[in-house]
Design an enzyme around this catalytic site. Structure first.
Site, PDB file in Angstrom:
ATOM      1  N   TYR A   4      58.194 -11.672 -76.303  1.00  0.00           N
ATOM      2  CA  TYR A   4      56.734 -11.426 -76.366  1.00  0.00           C
ATOM      3  C   TYR A   4      56.254 -10.693 -75.121  1.00  0.00           C
ATOM      4  O   TYR A   4      55.616  -9.636 -75.204  1.00  0.00           O
ATOM      5  CB  TYR A   4      55.979 -12.761 -76.519  1.00  0.00           C
ATOM      6  CG  TYR A   4      54.518 -12.678 -76.133  1.00  0.00           C
ATOM      7  CD1 TYR A   4      53.615 -11.978 -76.922  1.00  0.00           C
ATOM      8  CD2 TYR A   4      54.043 -13.285 -74.959  1.00  0.00           C
ATOM      9  CE1 TYR A   4      52.275 -11.884 -76.565  1.00  0.00           C
ATOM     10  CE2 TYR A   4      52.705 -13.200 -74.595  1.00  0.00           C
ATOM     11  CZ  TYR A   4      51.819 -12.504 -75.391  1.00  0.00           C
ATOM     12  OH  TYR A   4      50.498 -12.399 -75.028  1.00  0.00           O
ATOM     13  N   THR A  45      48.429  -9.640 -70.613  1.00  0.00           N
ATOM     14  CA  THR A  45      48.622 -11.051 -70.265  1.00  0.00           C
ATOM     15  C   THR A  45      49.307 -11.198 -68.911  1.00  0.00           C
ATOM     16  O   THR A  45      50.083 -10.323 -68.494  1.00  0.00           O
ATOM     17  CB  THR A  45      49.485 -11.725 -71.357  1.00  0.00           C
ATOM     18  OG1 THR A  45      49.929 -12.993 -70.887  1.00  0.00           O
ATOM     19  CG2 THR A  45      50.731 -10.914 -71.694  1.00  0.00           C
ATOM     20  N   ASP A  46      49.078 -12.336 -68.265  1.00  0.00           N
ATOM     21  CA  ASP A  46      49.764 -12.608 -66.989  1.00  0.00           C
ATOM     22  C   ASP A  46      51.275 -12.774 -67.191  1.00  0.00           C
ATOM     23  O   ASP A  46      52.043 -12.694 -66.231  1.00  0.00           O
ATOM     24  CB  ASP A  46      49.171 -13.840 -66.290  1.00  0.00           C
ATOM     25  CG  ASP A  46      49.283 -15.134 -67.095  1.00  0.00           C
ATOM     26  OD1 ASP A  46      49.719 -15.090 -68.263  1.00  0.00           O
ATOM     27  OD2 ASP A  46      48.925 -16.200 -66.544  1.00  0.00           O
TER      28      ASP A  46
HETATM   29  P1  NAD Z   1      46.052 -14.170 -82.063  1.00  0.00           P
HETATM   30  O1  NAD Z   1      47.476 -14.280 -82.478  1.00  0.00           O
HETATM   31  O2  NAD Z   1      45.132 -15.340 -82.262  1.00  0.00           O
HETATM   32  O3  NAD Z   1      45.380 -12.932 -82.809  1.00  0.00           O
HETATM   33  C1  NAD Z   1      46.032 -11.716 -83.015  1.00  0.00           C
HETATM   34  C2  NAD Z   1      45.243 -10.917 -84.041  1.00  0.00           C
HETATM   35  O4  NAD Z   1      45.891  -9.640 -84.199  1.00  0.00           O
HETATM   36  C3  NAD Z   1      45.231 -11.572 -85.427  1.00  0.00           C
HETATM   37  O5  NAD Z   1      43.942 -11.516 -85.974  1.00  0.00           O
HETATM   38  C4  NAD Z   1      46.191 -10.715 -86.244  1.00  0.00           C
HETATM   39  O6  NAD Z   1      45.872 -10.660 -87.630  1.00  0.00           O
HETATM   40  C5  NAD Z   1      46.016  -9.349 -85.576  1.00  0.00           C
HETATM   41  N1  NAD Z   1      47.176  -8.465 -85.754  1.00  0.00           N
HETATM   42  C6  NAD Z   1      48.483  -8.776 -85.530  1.00  0.00           C
HETATM   43  N2  NAD Z   1      49.262  -7.720 -85.822  1.00  0.00           N
HETATM   44  C7  NAD Z   1      48.435  -6.717 -86.214  1.00  0.00           C
HETATM   45  C8  NAD Z   1      48.634  -5.385 -86.606  1.00  0.00           C
HETATM   46  N3  NAD Z   1      49.854  -4.833 -86.679  1.00  0.00           N
HETATM   47  N4  NAD Z   1      47.553  -4.628 -86.935  1.00  0.00           N
HETATM   48  C9  NAD Z   1      46.300  -5.164 -86.874  1.00  0.00           C
HETATM   49  N5  NAD Z   1      46.059  -6.422 -86.517  1.00  0.00           N
HETATM   50  C10 NAD Z   1      47.098  -7.197 -86.182  1.00  0.00           C
HETATM   51  O7  NAD Z   1      46.092 -13.736 -80.542  1.00  0.00           O
HETATM   52  P2  NAD Z   1      45.107 -14.089 -79.337  1.00  0.00           P
HETATM   53  O8  NAD Z   1      45.545 -15.338 -78.701  1.00  0.00           O
HETATM   54  O9  NAD Z   1      43.692 -13.941 -79.791  1.00  0.00           O
HETATM   55  O10 NAD Z   1      45.444 -12.904 -78.323  1.00  0.00           O
HETATM   56  C11 NAD Z   1      44.771 -11.648 -78.425  1.00  0.00           C
HETATM   57  C12 NAD Z   1      45.324 -10.716 -77.379  1.00  0.00           C
HETATM   58  O11 NAD Z   1      45.132 -11.277 -76.082  1.00  0.00           O
HETATM   59  C13 NAD Z   1      46.827 -10.465 -77.502  1.00  0.00           C
HETATM   60  O12 NAD Z   1      47.070  -9.099 -77.242  1.00  0.00           O
HETATM   61  C14 NAD Z   1      47.457 -11.348 -76.439  1.00  0.00           C
HETATM   62  O13 NAD Z   1      48.648 -10.784 -75.951  1.00  0.00           O
HETATM   63  C15 NAD Z   1      46.372 -11.325 -75.388  1.00  0.00           C
HETATM   64  N6  NAD Z   1      46.317 -12.530 -74.526  1.00  0.00           N
HETATM   65  C16 NAD Z   1      46.260 -13.782 -75.079  1.00  0.00           C
HETATM   66  C17 NAD Z   1      46.164 -14.901 -74.257  1.00  0.00           C
HETATM   67  C18 NAD Z   1      46.087 -16.290 -74.824  1.00  0.00           C
HETATM   68  O14 NAD Z   1      46.118 -17.259 -74.062  1.00  0.00           O
HETATM   69  N7  NAD Z   1      45.956 -16.483 -76.125  1.00  0.00           N
HETATM   70  C19 NAD Z   1      46.138 -14.735 -72.868  1.00  0.00           C
HETATM   71  C20 NAD Z   1      46.196 -13.440 -72.335  1.00  0.00           C
HETATM   72  C21 NAD Z   1      46.270 -12.361 -73.173  1.00  0.00           C
HETATM   73  O1  TDX Z   2      54.126 -27.726 -78.695  1.00  0.00           O
HETATM   74  C1  TDX Z   2      54.118 -27.217 -77.556  1.00  0.00           C
HETATM   75  N1  TDX Z   2      54.561 -27.960 -76.494  1.00  0.00           N
HETATM   76  C2  TDX Z   2      54.624 -27.478 -75.218  1.00  0.00           C
HETATM   77  O2  TDX Z   2      55.028 -28.174 -74.298  1.00  0.00           O
HETATM   78  C3  TDX Z   2      53.675 -25.867 -77.315  1.00  0.00           C
HETATM   79  C4  TDX Z   2      53.192 -25.004 -78.445  1.00  0.00           C
HETATM   80  C5  TDX Z   2      53.736 -25.398 -76.020  1.00  0.00           C
HETATM   81  N2  TDX Z   2      54.206 -26.161 -75.012  1.00  0.00           N
HETATM   82  C6  TDX Z   2      54.204 -25.618 -73.627  1.00  0.00           C
HETATM   83  C7  TDX Z   2      54.803 -24.249 -73.470  1.00  0.00           C
HETATM   84  C8  TDX Z   2      53.976 -23.658 -72.345  1.00  0.00           C
HETATM   85  O3  TDX Z   2      54.497 -24.048 -71.090  1.00  0.00           O
HETATM   86  O4  TDX Z   2      52.831 -25.476 -73.281  1.00  0.00           O
HETATM   87  C9  TDX Z   2      52.605 -24.285 -72.522  1.00  0.00           C
HETATM   88  C10 TDX Z   2      51.628 -23.413 -73.266  1.00  0.00           C
HETATM   89  O5  TDX Z   2      52.286 -22.939 -74.437  1.00  0.00           O
HETATM   90  P1  TDX Z   2      51.575 -21.910 -75.440  1.00  0.00           P
HETATM   91  O6  TDX Z   2      50.269 -22.485 -75.872  1.00  0.00           O
HETATM   92  O7  TDX Z   2      52.571 -21.540 -76.484  1.00  0.00           O
HETATM   93  O8  TDX Z   2      51.225 -20.698 -74.473  1.00  0.00           O
HETATM   94  P2  TDX Z   2      52.143 -19.765 -73.557  1.00  0.00           P
HETATM   95  O9  TDX Z   2      53.538 -19.728 -74.024  1.00  0.00           O
HETATM   96  O10 TDX Z   2      51.911 -20.168 -72.135  1.00  0.00           O
HETATM   97  O11 TDX Z   2      51.460 -18.341 -73.845  1.00  0.00           O
HETATM   98  C11 TDX Z   2      50.021 -18.215 -74.012  1.00  0.00           C
HETATM   99  O12 TDX Z   2      49.414 -17.720 -72.868  1.00  0.00           O
HETATM  100  C12 TDX Z   2      49.608 -16.366 -72.549  1.00  0.00           C
HETATM  101  C13 TDX Z   2      49.686 -17.341 -75.220  1.00  0.00           C
HETATM  102  O13 TDX Z   2      50.329 -17.838 -76.374  1.00  0.00           O
HETATM  103  C14 TDX Z   2      50.027 -15.908 -74.969  1.00  0.00           C
HETATM  104  O14 TDX Z   2      49.603 -15.095 -76.065  1.00  0.00           O
HETATM  105  C15 TDX Z   2      49.339 -15.447 -73.713  1.00  0.00           C
HETATM  106  O15 TDX Z   2      49.731 -14.150 -73.396  1.00  0.00           O
END
Ligand code: NAD
Ligand code: TDX
Length: 351
Positions: free
Chosen positions: A165, A140-141
Site C-alpha cells: 500500500y 499518507t505518512d
Molecule cells: P477509503 O478506502 O475509505 O475510500 C477510498 C475511496 O476511493 C472509495 O470511495 C472507493 O470507492 C474509491 N476508489 C477506489 N478505487 C477507485 C478507482 N479506481 N476509481 C475511483 N474511485 C476509486 O479511503 P480513505 O481512508 O478515505 O482514504 C482516502 C485517501 O486518503 C487515500 O488516498 C488514502 O491513501 C489517504 N489517507 C488515508 C488515511 C487514513 O487514515 N484513512 C490517512 C492518510 C491518508
Molecule cells: O484489527 C486490527 N488490529 C490491529 O491491531 C486492525 C485492523 C489494525 N490493527 C493495528 C494495525 C496498525 O498498527 O492498528 C493500527 C491501525 O491499523 P489500520 O486501521 O489498519 O491503519 P494503518 O495500517 O495504520 O493505516 C491507516 O493509516 C494510514 C490507513 O488505513 C491508511 O489508509 C493511511 O494511509
C-alpha cells in the site's frame, strides 16, 4: 481565515472553484465534500468514484440534491471519462481515490498498483492536458516507513515505504513530483497520519473495535499491541487540505498530524473504557507482516506556511466518534452483515 496571508497561490476565497474530488464516496473524501460545501458556498464539486467495497453513497445522502454537487460513477483509470470530466471545466483536482487498507495490500497488491499508481497518472495527464490550476494529491505518512522509539517525520524524511500500500502511495507522490518538475504542473502533496471519525469503513482499527465492542465481539490486536499511531480527527485533516489548497506553495509536500501518539493497546483500552466495556474483549492475534512500529508527524511546515492547526482534542474526538457509531448502527450493520453489497447493487444499478 481572512487573517491568513494570501497570495501564495492565485486563488482567493471569492473566486469560484470547481473541484473534481476523486474517491469522494469513501471515508475521508465524503467528510471533505461535506466540509467544503459547508465552508465555501461558491465552490462546486464533481465526485468521481468507482464505488469499490469502500465507496458508499450513503455517506453523501444528505447532500445528493445540492445543486453544487454532482456524483459520477467511474474509475480514475478510465482515461476517456477522466478527460471528459476535466475538460468540462475543473480548477482543482483533489485525489483521494485509492485502495487504502494495508492488510488487503498484503493479500493482493494488484488493485493498489492499478488505482494508486496508474489512476494517479491518468489524473495527472488530464490535469496537464487541460491546464488545471491545482492538483492536490492526498497522500499518507506511511510513505516515510517506520520510526523507532524517537523522532518524527518531517517533509525532508526520506521515503521508505514498507507495505505494498505505502509503496504505491509513495510511487504516486513521486509521479506528482515528476509532473511538477518536468511539466510545470501545479501540484501539492499532503501526508497525513491515521484518521478517525464518522463514515470510516469498519475494516480499520477504530471503527472495527467500536462496532465489535457494540456487538460484544473480540477485538483483534496485532502482535503485542505496542505499535504506535499518531491519530487525527478527519475534520482536522479536511481543514488542513482546504488550507493547503488555498495557502500552501505549489510543488511542496505538507505533513498533517495532531500530535497524538498512542500505542494500539492504549487506544483500544481507552475506547473500551469510554464504552463501558470489559478489557476481556481484547484478543492478541498474529502480527501484520512487515508491521510498521511507529508513526509520528512534525507539523511545523503546514502550521508556519498555511496557518493551519488541529482543533479537535483526542478525548473529544474519540467520544464523538464512538457516539457516531452508536447512533448510526444501521450504517455499519449493513456493511458488516454483507447486506451492503446487495443494497448498493439495487440502489445504484439504475444510475
Ligand atoms: P477509503 O478506502 O475509505 O475510500 C477510498 C475511496 O476511493 C472509495 O470511495 C472507493 O470507492 C474509491 N476508489 C477506489 N478505487 C477507485 C478507482 N479506481 N476509481 C475511483 N474511485 C476509486 O479511503 P480513505 O481512508 O478515505 O482514504 C482516502 C485517501 O486518503 C487515500 O488516498 C488514502 O491513501 C489517504 N489517507 C488515508 C488515511 C487514513 O487514515 N484513512 C490517512 C492518510 C491518508
Ligand atoms: O484489527 C486490527 N488490529 C490491529 O491491531 C486492525 C485492523 C489494525 N490493527 C493495528 C494495525 C496498525 O498498527 O492498528 C493500527 C491501525 O491499523 P489500520 O486501521 O489498519 O491503519 P494503518 O495500517 O495504520 O493505516 C491507516 O493509516 C494510514 C490507513 O488505513 C491508511 O489508509 C493511511 O494511509
Amino acid at each position: 481565515m481572512a487573517h491568513l496571508e494570501k497570495g501564495r497561490y492565485p486563488m482567493k476565497e471569492d473566486i469560484k472553484s470547481r473541484l473534481l474530488v476523486t474517491g469522494g464516496a469513501g471515508f475521508i473524501g465524503s467528510n471533505f465534500i461535506h466540509y467544503i460545501l459547508g465552508e465555501h458556498p461558491e465552490w462546486t464539486i464533481t465526485n468521481l468514484d468507482s464505488l469499490t467495497y469502500a465507496g458508499n453513497l450513503e455517506n453523501l445522502k444528505d447532500i445528493e440534491n445540492d445543486p453544487r454537487y454532482k456524483f459520477v460513477k467511474g474509475d480514475i483509470t478510465n482515461r476517456e471519462l477522466v478527460n471528459q470530466l476535466v475538460g468540462q471545466g475543473i480548477d482543482v483536482i483533489v485525489n483521494f481515490a485509492a485502495e487504502s487498507h494495508v492488510d488487503r495490500s498484503i493479500m493482493d497488491a494488484s488493485p493498489f498498483i492499478r488505482t494508486n499508481i496508474e489512476g494517479t497518472q491518468v489524473l495527472l495527464e488530464a490535469a496537464r492536458e487541460y491546464s488545471i490550476k491545482l492538483f492536490l494529491q492526498v497522500s499518507t505518512d506511511e510513505v516515510y516507513g517506520s520510526l523507532g522509539s524517537t523522532g518524527k517525520f518531517s517533509e525532508e524524511t526520506s521515503l521508505a515505504p514498507n507495505s505494498p500500500y505505502s509503496a504505491c502511495k509513495a510511487s504516486a507522490d513521486l509521479l506528482c513530483r515528476a509532473y511538477y518538475h518536468t511539466h510545470g504542473l501545479p501540484i501539492k502533496i499532503t501526508r497525513c497520519s491515521n484518521n478517525y471519525g464518522p463514515y470510516q469503513f469498519p475494516e480499520k482499527l477504530i471503527p472495527l473495535l467500536v462496532t465489535n465492542a457494540l456487538e460484544n465481539k473480540e477485538i483483534p490486536v496485532y502482535g503485542d499491541g505496542m505499535n504506535v499511531r499518531d491519530w487525527i480527527h478527519t475534520e482536522d485533516h479536511c481543514r488542513a487540505l482546504d488550507f493547503v489548497i488555498q495557502h500552501g506553495k505549489v510543488g511542496e509536500a505538507y505533513n498533517v498530524g495532531s500530535d497524538n501518539e498512542q500505542t494500539n493497546l492504549d487506544l483500544v483500552k481507552a475506547i473500551l473504557d469510554i464504552m463501558g466495556k470489559s478489557h476481556d474483549l481484547i484478543k492478541f492475534v498474529t502480527d501484520r507482516a512487515g508491521h510498521d512500529l511507529r508513526y509520528a508527524i512534525d507539523n511545523t511546515k503546514i502550521e508556519s506556511e498555511t496557518g493551519w492547526k488541529p482543533r479537535i482534542s483526542f478525548e473529544e474526538g474519540l467520544k464523538n466518534t464512538v457516539n457516531w457509531y452508536v447512533q448510526n448502527e444501521s450504517w455499519w450493520r449493513r456493511i458488516k452483515s454483507g447486506e451492503y453489497a446487495d443494497y448498493y447493487q439495487q440502489m445504484y444499478s439504475q444510475r
